[in-house]
Design a protein around this motif. Structure first.
Motif, PDB file in Angstrom:
ATOM      1  N   VAL A 207       0.633  -1.062  -0.055  1.00 41.91           N
ATOM      2  CA  VAL A 207       0.057  -0.154   0.077  1.00 41.91           C
ATOM      3  C   VAL A 207       0.994   1.462  -0.229  1.00 41.91           C
ATOM      4  CG1 VAL A 207      -1.947   1.204   1.226  1.00 41.91           C
ATOM      5  CG2 VAL A 207      -1.657  -0.997   1.396  1.00 41.91           C
ATOM      6  N   ILE A 208       0.639   2.190  -0.782  1.00 42.63           N
ATOM      7  CA  ILE A 208       1.086   3.396  -0.785  1.00 42.63           C
ATOM      8  C   ILE A 208       0.129   4.496  -0.026  1.00 42.63           C
ATOM      9  CG2 ILE A 208       1.891   5.488  -2.313  1.00 42.63           C
ATOM     10  CD1 ILE A 208       2.486   3.393  -4.542  1.00 42.63           C
ATOM     11  N   VAL A 209       0.576   5.107   0.918  1.00 47.31           N
ATOM     12  CA  VAL A 209      -0.167   5.811   1.870  1.00 47.31           C
ATOM     13  C   VAL A 209       0.282   7.062   1.695  1.00 47.31           C
ATOM     14  CG1 VAL A 209      -1.229   6.457   4.173  1.00 47.31           C
ATOM     15  CG2 VAL A 209      -0.722   4.011   3.363  1.00 47.31           C
ATOM     16  N   TYR A 210      -0.504   8.187   1.071  1.00 47.68           N
ATOM     17  CA  TYR A 210       0.224   9.382   1.272  1.00 47.68           C
ATOM     18  C   TYR A 210      -0.431  10.259   1.751  1.00 47.68           C
ATOM     19  CZ  TYR A 210      -2.698  11.169  -2.685  1.00 47.68           C
ATOM     20  OH  TYR A 210      -3.387  11.676  -3.614  1.00 47.68           O
ATOM     21  N   PHE A 211       0.063  11.376   2.495  1.00 48.49           N
ATOM     22  CA  PHE A 211      -0.442  12.342   3.315  1.00 48.49           C
ATOM     23  C   PHE A 211      -0.159  13.874   2.326  1.00 48.49           C
ATOM     24  CE2 PHE A 211       0.247   9.060   6.370  1.00 48.49           C
ATOM     25  CZ  PHE A 211      -0.894   8.948   6.991  1.00 48.49           C
ATOM     26  N   TYR A 212      -1.477  14.449   2.518  1.00 47.62           N
ATOM     27  CA  TYR A 212      -1.323  15.882   1.920  1.00 47.62           C
ATOM     28  C   TYR A 212      -2.138  16.825   2.493  1.00 47.62           C
ATOM     29  CZ  TYR A 212      -5.947  14.559  -0.185  1.00 47.62           C
ATOM     30  OH  TYR A 212      -7.263  14.295  -0.278  1.00 47.62           O
TER      31      TYR A 212
ATOM     32  N   GLY B 183       1.742  22.365  10.129  1.00 41.89           N
ATOM     33  CA  GLY B 183       0.660  21.842   9.287  1.00 41.89           C
ATOM     34  C   GLY B 183       1.179  20.301   8.943  1.00 41.89           C
ATOM     35  N   VAL B 184       0.093  19.783   8.056  1.00 41.79           N
ATOM     36  CA  VAL B 184       0.384  18.500   7.236  1.00 41.79           C
ATOM     37  C   VAL B 184       1.951  18.427   6.488  1.00 41.79           C
ATOM     38  CG1 VAL B 184      -0.511  16.719   5.828  1.00 41.79           C
ATOM     39  CG2 VAL B 184      -1.829  17.836   7.552  1.00 41.79           C
ATOM     40  N   ILE B 185       2.534  17.633   6.729  1.00 38.89           N
ATOM     41  CA  ILE B 185       3.968  17.615   5.949  1.00 38.89           C
ATOM     42  C   ILE B 185       3.612  16.524   5.001  1.00 38.89           C
ATOM     43  CG2 ILE B 185       6.229  16.881   5.867  1.00 38.89           C
ATOM     44  CD1 ILE B 185       6.030  17.634   9.376  1.00 38.89           C
ATOM     45  N   ARG B 186       3.714  17.160   3.638  1.00 39.43           N
ATOM     46  CA  ARG B 186       3.452  16.008   2.366  1.00 39.43           C
ATOM     47  C   ARG B 186       4.419  14.841   2.417  1.00 39.43           C
ATOM     48  NH1 ARG B 186       0.746  17.827  -1.733  1.00 39.43           N
ATOM     49  NH2 ARG B 186       1.079  19.936  -1.410  1.00 39.43           N
ATOM     50  N   SER B 187       3.790  13.793   2.763  1.00 37.96           N
ATOM     51  CA  SER B 187       4.668  12.350   2.958  1.00 37.96           C
ATOM     52  C   SER B 187       4.025  11.486   2.319  1.00 37.96           C
ATOM     53  CB  SER B 187       4.602  12.236   4.504  1.00 37.96           C
ATOM     54  OG  SER B 187       5.120  13.194   5.429  1.00 37.96           O
ATOM     55  N   THR B 188       4.791  10.423   2.021  1.00 35.66           N
ATOM     56  CA  THR B 188       4.497   9.252   1.336  1.00 35.66           C
ATOM     57  C   THR B 188       5.131   7.847   1.967  1.00 35.66           C
ATOM     58  OG1 THR B 188       4.282  10.402  -0.581  1.00 35.66           O
ATOM     59  CG2 THR B 188       4.463   7.773  -0.679  1.00 35.66           C
ATOM     60  N   PHE B 189       4.365   6.833   2.229  1.00 37.45           N
ATOM     61  CA  PHE B 189       4.793   5.635   3.003  1.00 37.45           C
ATOM     62  C   PHE B 189       4.387   4.452   2.257  1.00 37.45           C
ATOM     63  CE2 PHE B 189       3.913   8.965   5.779  1.00 37.45           C
ATOM     64  CZ  PHE B 189       4.872   9.006   6.856  1.00 37.45           C
ATOM     65  N   ILE B 190       5.418   3.755   2.077  1.00 37.91           N
ATOM     66  CA  ILE B 190       5.083   2.473   1.279  1.00 37.91           C
ATOM     67  C   ILE B 190       4.780   1.302   2.593  1.00 37.91           C
ATOM     68  CG2 ILE B 190       6.100   0.479  -0.400  1.00 37.91           C
ATOM     69  CD1 ILE B 190       5.643   3.647  -1.334  1.00 37.91           C
TER      70      ILE B 190
ATOM     71  N   VAL C 245      -3.404   2.388  -3.388  1.00 41.41           N
ATOM     72  CA  VAL C 245      -3.207   3.661  -3.006  1.00 41.41           C
ATOM     73  C   VAL C 245      -4.272   4.423  -2.228  1.00 41.41           C
ATOM     74  CG1 VAL C 245      -2.434   6.085  -3.988  1.00 41.41           C
ATOM     75  CG2 VAL C 245      -1.868   3.887  -5.203  1.00 41.41           C
ATOM     76  N   ILE C 246      -3.737   4.809  -1.032  1.00 43.18           N
ATOM     77  CA  ILE C 246      -4.656   5.745  -0.342  1.00 43.18           C
ATOM     78  C   ILE C 246      -4.058   7.008  -0.023  1.00 43.18           C
ATOM     79  CG2 ILE C 246      -5.930   5.868   1.968  1.00 43.18           C
ATOM     80  CD1 ILE C 246      -5.466   2.684   2.106  1.00 43.18           C
ATOM     81  N   GLY C 247      -4.969   8.171  -0.261  1.00 40.95           N
ATOM     82  CA  GLY C 247      -4.502   9.427   0.155  1.00 40.95           C
ATOM     83  C   GLY C 247      -5.216   9.934   1.301  1.00 40.95           C
ATOM     84  N   VAL C 248      -4.742  10.615   2.244  1.00 44.22           N
ATOM     85  CA  VAL C 248      -5.125  10.863   3.602  1.00 44.22           C
ATOM     86  C   VAL C 248      -4.933  12.593   3.573  1.00 44.22           C
ATOM     87  CG1 VAL C 248      -5.171  10.650   5.954  1.00 44.22           C
ATOM     88  CG2 VAL C 248      -4.727   8.791   4.587  1.00 44.22           C
TER      89      VAL C 248
END
Length: 159
Positions: free
Chosen positions: A34-39, A119-126, A68-71
């Protein structure tokens, strides 16, 4: 400031409402990567570019075994608007309480237009099939990040 995650750490589980208010849980994806990305915010220029990049490459990523899940801290209603306006196909999850955002260390000080803000730090996790962090990327760029991710993961068309 929340603690940052690194490769090998267990991925914090979460269950958040999607753009339709239905629960999205990381645990439901166990057995898949899963690619979880925060924006930071739906319907903004950078976040739109990033979400469109993920949508444009969703078939390629899915073919390589990635969900892929964007949060973001937006409401499900705002995510629904975002999805409709931009024809997004990626799963969008709402985290207005910032529980998952904090659990992943994706909230804290960042520089925005030369100013230090919280604030939210644009980040991506595998996240691997067992639910562990395979890669953690903080302070990623909104544009070009998906292409770099695809290269770094060794995902290529036709694989």
């Amino acid at each position: 400031m929340s603690e940052r995650l690194a490769a090998g750490d267990p991925a914090p589980d979460f269950t958040l409402p999607d753009a339709d208010g239905k629960p999205v849980s990381l645990a439901d994806h166990r057995g898949r990567k899963v690619i979880v990305y925060f924006y930071p915010a739906a319907l903004t220029k950078g976040c739109t570019a990033q979400a469109c990049d993920f949508t444009d490459n969703l078939d390629l990523l899915a073919g390589a075994g990635y969900d892929v899940i964007g949060v973001s801290p937006d409401t499900p209603e705002k995510l629904a608007q975002f999805r409709e306006k931009e024809s997004l196909k990626v799963t969008l999850a709402a985290d207005p309480e910032k529980s998952a955002i904090n659990a992943y260390g994706a909230y804290g000080e960042k520089t925005n237009y030369g100013k230090t803000v919280l604030g939210v730090i644009r980040s991506t996790f595998i996240v691997d099939e067992e639910g562990r962090i395979a890669n953690a990327f903080y302070n990623v760029k909104a544009t070009g990040h998906v292409a770099k991710l695809i290269r770094d993961l060794g995902v290529a068309a036709g694989e």
